[in-house]
Scaffold this motif. Structure first.
Motif, PDB file in Angstrom:
ATOM      1  N   GLN A  99       0.834  -1.209   0.000  1.00 32.35           N
ATOM      2  CA  GLN A  99       0.000   0.000   0.000  1.00 32.35           C
ATOM      3  C   GLN A  99       0.865   1.254   0.000  1.00 32.35           C
ATOM      4  O   GLN A  99       0.549   2.235  -0.671  1.00 32.35           O
ATOM      5  CB  GLN A  99      -0.941  -0.017   1.202  1.00 32.35           C
ATOM      6  N   TRP A 100       1.944   1.224   0.753  1.00 32.41           N
ATOM      7  CA  TRP A 100       2.867   2.365   0.788  1.00 32.41           C
ATOM      8  C   TRP A 100       3.481   2.588  -0.589  1.00 32.41           C
ATOM      9  O   TRP A 100       3.545   3.724  -1.072  1.00 32.41           O
ATOM     10  CB  TRP A 100       3.930   2.113   1.854  1.00 32.41           C
ATOM     11  N   LEU A 101       3.923   1.516  -1.232  1.00 33.44           N
ATOM     12  CA  LEU A 101       4.485   1.646  -2.577  1.00 33.44           C
ATOM     13  C   LEU A 101       3.432   2.160  -3.555  1.00 33.44           C
ATOM     14  O   LEU A 101       3.729   3.001  -4.406  1.00 33.44           O
ATOM     15  CB  LEU A 101       5.056   0.310  -3.045  1.00 33.44           C
ATOM     16  N   ASN A 102       2.199   1.671  -3.430  1.00 34.41           N
ATOM     17  CA  ASN A 102       1.119   2.161  -4.287  1.00 34.41           C
ATOM     18  C   ASN A 102       0.925   3.664  -4.139  1.00 34.41           C
ATOM     19  O   ASN A 102       0.647   4.366  -5.119  1.00 34.41           O
ATOM     20  CB  ASN A 102      -0.201   1.470  -3.949  1.00 34.41           C
ATOM     21  N   SER A 103       1.080   4.187  -2.924  1.00 34.51           N
ATOM     22  CA  SER A 103       0.897   5.618  -2.700  1.00 34.51           C
ATOM     23  C   SER A 103       1.929   6.448  -3.464  1.00 34.51           C
ATOM     24  O   SER A 103       1.713   7.630  -3.709  1.00 34.51           O
ATOM     25  CB  SER A 103       0.963   5.950  -1.203  1.00 34.51           C
ATOM     26  N   MET A 104       3.037   5.816  -3.850  1.00 33.64           N
ATOM     27  CA  MET A 104       4.072   6.498  -4.636  1.00 33.64           C
ATOM     28  C   MET A 104       3.993   6.139  -6.114  1.00 33.64           C
ATOM     29  O   MET A 104       4.896   6.452  -6.883  1.00 33.64           O
ATOM     30  CB  MET A 104       5.456   6.140  -4.084  1.00 33.64           C
ATOM     31  N   GLY A 105       2.935   5.429  -6.509  1.00 36.82           N
ATOM     32  CA  GLY A 105       2.744   5.085  -7.910  1.00 36.82           C
ATOM     33  C   GLY A 105       3.412   3.794  -8.347  1.00 36.82           C
ATOM     34  O   GLY A 105       3.469   3.492  -9.537  1.00 36.82           O
ATOM     35  N   VAL A 106       3.897   3.006  -7.407  1.00 39.65           N
ATOM     36  CA  VAL A 106       4.605   1.766  -7.723  1.00 39.65           C
ATOM     37  C   VAL A 106       3.657   0.578  -7.556  1.00 39.65           C
ATOM     38  O   VAL A 106       2.988   0.446  -6.531  1.00 39.65           O
ATOM     39  CB  VAL A 106       5.830   1.584  -6.792  1.00 39.65           C
ATOM     40  N   ALA A 107       3.602  -0.281  -8.564  1.00 40.53           N
ATOM     41  CA  ALA A 107       2.838  -1.520  -8.462  1.00 40.53           C
ATOM     42  C   ALA A 107       3.597  -2.474  -7.537  1.00 40.53           C
ATOM     43  O   ALA A 107       4.827  -2.539  -7.585  1.00 40.53           O
ATOM     44  CB  ALA A 107       2.658  -2.150  -9.831  1.00 40.53           C
ATOM     45  N   ALA A 108       2.871  -3.205  -6.701  1.00 42.04           N
ATOM     46  CA  ALA A 108       3.512  -4.115  -5.759  1.00 42.04           C
ATOM     47  C   ALA A 108       2.856  -5.486  -5.846  1.00 42.04           C
ATOM     48  O   ALA A 108       1.652  -5.604  -6.073  1.00 42.04           O
ATOM     49  CB  ALA A 108       3.400  -3.562  -4.338  1.00 42.04           C
ATOM     50  N   PHE A 109       3.668  -6.495  -5.656  1.00 47.61           N
ATOM     51  CA  PHE A 109       3.227  -7.878  -5.766  1.00 47.61           C
ATOM     52  C   PHE A 109       3.728  -8.626  -4.537  1.00 47.61           C
ATOM     53  O   PHE A 109       4.928  -8.813  -4.371  1.00 47.61           O
ATOM     54  CB  PHE A 109       3.778  -8.494  -7.058  1.00 47.61           C
ATOM     55  N   VAL A 110       2.797  -9.031  -3.661  1.00 52.84           N
ATOM     56  CA  VAL A 110       3.168  -9.672  -2.401  1.00 52.84           C
ATOM     57  C   VAL A 110       3.167 -11.183  -2.603  1.00 52.84           C
ATOM     58  O   VAL A 110       2.147 -11.771  -2.974  1.00 52.84           O
ATOM     59  CB  VAL A 110       2.209  -9.275  -1.258  1.00 52.84           C
ATOM     60  N   LEU A 111       4.312 -11.785  -2.335  1.00 56.68           N
ATOM     61  CA  LEU A 111       4.510 -13.217  -2.551  1.00 56.68           C
ATOM     62  C   LEU A 111       4.243 -14.010  -1.276  1.00 56.68           C
ATOM     63  O   LEU A 111       4.822 -13.723  -0.231  1.00 56.68           O
ATOM     64  CB  LEU A 111       5.951 -13.475  -3.020  1.00 56.68           C
ATOM     65  N   LYS A 112       3.360 -14.985  -1.378  1.00 54.32           N
ATOM     66  CA  LYS A 112       3.187 -15.973  -0.315  1.00 54.32           C
ATOM     67  C   LYS A 112       3.925 -17.216  -0.794  1.00 54.32           C
ATOM     68  O   LYS A 112       3.476 -17.909  -1.697  1.00 54.32           O
ATOM     69  CB  LYS A 112       1.718 -16.298  -0.066  1.00 54.32           C
ATOM     70  N   TYR A 113       5.092 -17.448  -0.220  1.00 58.59           N
ATOM     71  CA  TYR A 113       5.932 -18.559  -0.670  1.00 58.59           C
ATOM     72  C   TYR A 113       5.906 -19.703   0.336  1.00 58.59           C
ATOM     73  O   TYR A 113       5.465 -19.550   1.467  1.00 58.59           O
ATOM     74  CB  TYR A 113       7.366 -18.079  -0.917  1.00 58.59           C
ATOM     75  N   ARG A 114       6.379 -20.865  -0.109  1.00 57.58           N
ATOM     76  CA  ARG A 114       6.413 -22.044   0.760  1.00 57.58           C
ATOM     77  C   ARG A 114       7.480 -21.866   1.835  1.00 57.58           C
ATOM     78  O   ARG A 114       8.500 -21.237   1.606  1.00 57.58           O
ATOM     79  CB  ARG A 114       6.692 -23.294  -0.070  1.00 57.58           C
ATOM     80  N   LEU A 115       7.202 -22.446   3.008  1.00 53.60           N
ATOM     81  CA  LEU A 115       8.046 -22.210   4.180  1.00 53.60           C
ATOM     82  C   LEU A 115       8.694 -23.470   4.727  1.00 53.60           C
ATOM     83  O   LEU A 115       8.204 -24.568   4.557  1.00 53.60           O
ATOM     84  CB  LEU A 115       7.204 -21.605   5.307  1.00 53.60           C
ATOM     85  N   GLY A 116       9.811 -23.246   5.457  1.00 53.88           N
ATOM     86  CA  GLY A 116      10.462 -24.294   6.205  1.00 53.88           C
ATOM     87  C   GLY A 116       9.599 -24.697   7.375  1.00 53.88           C
ATOM     88  O   GLY A 116       8.690 -24.010   7.740  1.00 53.88           O
ATOM     89  N   MET A 117       9.909 -25.647   7.848  1.00 54.30           N
ATOM     90  CA  MET A 117       9.769 -26.940   8.437  1.00 54.30           C
ATOM     91  C   MET A 117       9.350 -27.897   7.334  1.00 54.30           C
ATOM     92  O   MET A 117       9.927 -28.960   7.232  1.00 54.30           O
ATOM     93  CB  MET A 117       8.782 -27.013   9.583  1.00 54.30           C
ATOM     94  N   ARG A 118       8.406 -27.522   6.537  1.00 51.02           N
ATOM     95  CA  ARG A 118       7.906 -28.420   5.506  1.00 51.02           C
ATOM     96  C   ARG A 118       8.730 -28.326   4.226  1.00 51.02           C
ATOM     97  O   ARG A 118       8.975 -29.331   3.566  1.00 51.02           O
ATOM     98  CB  ARG A 118       6.460 -28.055   5.238  1.00 51.02           C
ATOM     99  N   TYR A 119       9.116 -27.135   3.842  1.00 48.69           N
ATOM    100  CA  TYR A 119       9.866 -26.920   2.596  1.00 48.69           C
ATOM    101  C   TYR A 119      11.221 -26.293   2.904  1.00 48.69           C
ATOM    102  O   TYR A 119      11.364 -25.536   3.851  1.00 48.69           O
ATOM    103  CB  TYR A 119       9.092 -25.992   1.654  1.00 48.69           C
ATOM    104  N   HIS A 120      12.175 -26.628   2.069  1.00 45.05           N
ATOM    105  CA  HIS A 120      13.530 -26.104   2.224  1.00 45.05           C
ATOM    106  C   HIS A 120      14.052 -25.679   0.858  1.00 45.05           C
ATOM    107  O   HIS A 120      13.406 -25.914  -0.164  1.00 45.05           O
ATOM    108  CB  HIS A 120      14.443 -27.159   2.861  1.00 45.05           C
ATOM    109  N   HIS A 121      15.234 -25.070   0.872  1.00 46.23           N
ATOM    110  CA  HIS A 121      15.869 -24.664  -0.376  1.00 46.23           C
ATOM    111  C   HIS A 121      15.874 -25.843  -1.335  1.00 46.23           C
ATOM    112  O   HIS A 121      16.155 -26.953  -0.916  1.00 46.23           O
ATOM    113  CB  HIS A 121      17.312 -24.197  -0.086  1.00 46.23           C
ATOM    114  N   PRO A 122      15.492 -25.674  -2.569  1.00 51.25           N
ATOM    115  CA  PRO A 122      15.284 -24.443  -3.318  1.00 51.25           C
ATOM    116  C   PRO A 122      13.823 -24.030  -3.478  1.00 51.25           C
ATOM    117  O   PRO A 122      13.521 -23.212  -4.344  1.00 51.25           O
ATOM    118  CB  PRO A 122      15.893 -24.781  -4.673  1.00 51.25           C
ATOM    119  N   ALA A 123      12.890 -24.577  -2.697  1.00 51.77           N
ATOM    120  CA  ALA A 123      11.466 -24.279  -2.882  1.00 51.77           C
ATOM    121  C   ALA A 123      11.174 -22.789  -2.811  1.00 51.77           C
ATOM    122  O   ALA A 123      10.463 -22.237  -3.664  1.00 51.77           O
ATOM    123  CB  ALA A 123      10.636 -25.024  -1.831  1.00 51.77           C
ATOM    124  N   GLU A 124      11.721 -22.094  -1.807  1.00 49.10           N
ATOM    125  CA  GLU A 124      11.464 -20.657  -1.656  1.00 49.10           C
ATOM    126  C   GLU A 124      12.018 -19.876  -2.845  1.00 49.10           C
ATOM    127  O   GLU A 124      11.384 -18.950  -3.355  1.00 49.10           O
ATOM    128  CB  GLU A 124      12.089 -20.122  -0.361  1.00 49.10           C
TER     129      GLU A 124
END
Length: 144
Positions: A99-124
């Motif tokens: 939202q802050w980036l949008n206020s400056m005219g920048v498009a933003a894309f929020v990533l929900k990525y896979r997480l550790g305990m269950r996932y490890h490198h290179p999944a993220e």
């Protein structure tokens, strides 16, 4: 010459950090409005590589925050919220930053990525790369 560059870089980084922290502590922070409806895109339409389940945690996605067209400047940022690979601080380090980036005219894309305990490198890393591909593929549609 190099010492001067690192001094300058440290000062710039410090100023940026102070500005970012003041954004999060501002009483106006909660009043930020999303200018256009968010679109949520699954990262992997044909199936998540190396998937280990079928819950929401196993389905990485990208939430699109587009700025008001009058302010839009054609730039975009993929935001990967932190959380020590144990959780994601989606609200504080994702949506509010978008939202802050949008206020400056920048498009933003929020990533929900896979997480550790269950996932490890290179999944993220794979999820991050796929997010960048999606933004690139949709750049014309999102006016980037």
């Amino acid at each position: 010459m190099i010492e001067h560059w690192t001094d300058s870089f440290s000062y710039t980084s410090f100023i940026f950090l102070i500005c970012l922290l003041s954004f999060f502590t501002s009483p106006e922070t909660g009043k930020a409005q999303i200018n256009r409806a968010n679109e949520v895109k699954l990262l992997w339409q044909e199936g998540v590589p190396d998937v280990k389940g079928d819950s929401d945690l196993d389905k990485p996605e990208l939430t699109v925050f587009l700025p008001d067209q009058k302010k839009a400047n054609g730039t975009g940022v993929v935001i990967c919220p932190g959380g020590g690979y144990a959780h994601l601080a989606m609200e504080k380090e994702g949506y509010k930053v978008a939202q802050w980036l949008n206020s400056m005219g920048v498009a933003a894309f929020v990533l929900k990525y896979r997480l550790g305990m269950r996932y490890h490198h290179p999944a993220e890393l794979m999820d991050g790369k796929r997010a960048m591909q999606i933004v690139h593929e949709n750049a014309q549609q999102w006016h980037l």
